[in-house]
Design an enzyme around this catalytic site. Structure first.
Site, mmCIF file in Angstrom:
data_model
loop_
_atom_site.group_PDB
_atom_site.id
_atom_site.type_symbol
_atom_site.label_atom_id
_atom_site.label_comp_id
_atom_site.label_asym_id
_atom_site.label_seq_id
_atom_site.Cartn_x
_atom_site.Cartn_y
_atom_site.Cartn_z
ATOM 1 N N THR A 96 -5.364 24.677 -22.365
ATOM 2 C CA THR A 96 -4.027 24.272 -21.937
ATOM 3 C C THR A 96 -3.070 24.724 -23.032
ATOM 4 O O THR A 96 -3.108 24.219 -24.158
ATOM 5 C CB THR A 96 -3.947 22.756 -21.737
ATOM 6 O OG1 THR A 96 -4.859 22.384 -20.702
ATOM 7 C CG2 THR A 96 -2.532 22.343 -21.325
ATOM 8 N N LYS A 171 -0.572 23.517 -14.971
ATOM 9 C CA LYS A 171 -1.274 22.534 -15.794
ATOM 10 C C LYS A 171 -0.291 21.546 -16.413
ATOM 11 O O LYS A 171 -0.605 20.361 -16.587
ATOM 12 C CB LYS A 171 -2.078 23.235 -16.889
ATOM 13 C CG LYS A 171 -2.921 22.272 -17.746
ATOM 14 C CD LYS A 171 -3.954 21.529 -16.916
ATOM 15 C CE LYS A 171 -4.721 20.488 -17.739
ATOM 16 N NZ LYS A 171 -5.668 21.067 -18.695
ATOM 17 N N LYS A 239 -0.369 17.223 -27.650
ATOM 18 C CA LYS A 239 -0.005 18.645 -27.699
ATOM 19 C C LYS A 239 0.536 19.112 -26.348
ATOM 20 O O LYS A 239 1.557 19.793 -26.277
ATOM 21 C CB LYS A 239 -1.230 19.464 -28.116
ATOM 22 C CG LYS A 239 -1.044 20.978 -28.076
ATOM 23 C CD LYS A 239 -1.607 21.626 -26.806
ATOM 24 C CE LYS A 239 -3.101 21.436 -26.686
ATOM 25 N NZ LYS A 239 -3.655 22.129 -25.482
#
Length: 287
Positions: A96, A171, A239
């Site tokens: 990701t 995503k 993150k």
């Protein structure tokens, strides 16, 4: 059978490699810590000392590392994938990561005679173990279709989203829903416990109704068992949330629910829960 390299053998990557080996593919692996890959070597995978070496003469090169900076390093750094990959190879980043980086890697790959796909996944450690991951894909449609049989060894919901970067944007949509949704899961549990309910019984009622979600079905039971071990790390969801908030800022949209979730997870990171799973958000309510 395809000759495959797999860079990054963490919680999810290791399970994916097992599926590839079981399907009969030749798999070469690389990770920063060789000991993490040892169980895969015992199953028949081959070890390489660098991403470049792992990528040599491979048809498909998968990456699944931690952060965008790690993606850039394993692709573009010294002894990186772009140094070792042969002409016509397909590189598939399942980390990701940033949509802008996915587009950058796509253009570099084109210049080098390679094909680049961004294909982040969802489903956590359970989906990886069961081979039922959801894979969201950006890149050239024809290239994606050429490797679909390989993707089907570990994924069951494989959806092409568009050009380079589209997989990563998708995503981000996924992570926004998960991060904000985990607040609801944890608050439901905190409320039910305070009300004196048997939460295992409560989950039987609400998991299959309108409140149902993957997190409620798979992570709420872990919370009740006080199992905070990671299917997906808190440090990594933070993150991802930062990437999504940065992209949202560029698109001039406000995401207050996501910002709240990030603030809550940031507090848990400070408290030392970064290596725990996202379900450890329940600790926010231990006050």
């Amino acid at each position: 059978m395809a000759a495959i390299a797999f860079i990054g053998t963490g919680v999810m990557g290791a399970s994916i490699v097992k599926h590839l080996l079981k399907a009969g593919h030749e798999v070469t692996v690389y990770s920063r810590t060789k000991s993490k890959a040892q169980p895969l070597l015992e199953l028949g995978a081959t070890w390489s000392e660098t991403p470049a070496q792992a990528s040599e003469n491979k048809d498909i090169i998968f990456t699944m590392v931690g952060y965008p900076k790690d993606v850039e390093e394993v692709f573009c750094g010294q002894n990186g994938i772009f140094e070792g990959a042969k002409q016509g190879a397909i590189v598939v980043d399942m980390t990701t990561s940033e949509p802008t980086l996915a587009k950058k890697l796509y253009m570099i790959a084109l210049e080098k005679g390679l094909h680049s796909i961004d294909a982040p996944v969802s489903g956590g450690d359970i989906g990886a173990q069961n081979g039922t991951l959801s894979i969201m894909i950006g890149g050239d449609a024809a290239v994606v279709e050429s490797i679909r049989p390989v993707l089907e060894t570990f994924g069951t919901n494989i959806v092409y989203q568009g050009g380079a970067g589209a997989g990563q944007h998708t995503k981000m949509c996924n992570q926004i829903a998960i991060a904000s949704g985990m607040i609801g899961v944890c608050e439901s549990i905190a409320y039910g416990l305070k009300a004196g309910l048997t939460m295992e019984q409560v989950l039987k009622s609400i998991s299959s109704g309108a409140a149902g979600s993957w997190s409620l079905s798979n992570l709420a039971p872990r919370i009740l068992q006080q199992d905070l071990e990671p299917g997906f790390y808190i440090k990594h969801i933070i993150k991802d949330m930062k990437i999504a908030l940065d992209e949202a800022e560029q698109m001039n949209i406000q995401l207050p629910g996501l910002q709240l979730a990030k603030d809550m997870y940031d507090q848990l990171l400070i408290q030392g829960y970064g290596e725990k799973g996202t379900q450890a958000l329940i600790k926010y309510y231990d006050k």
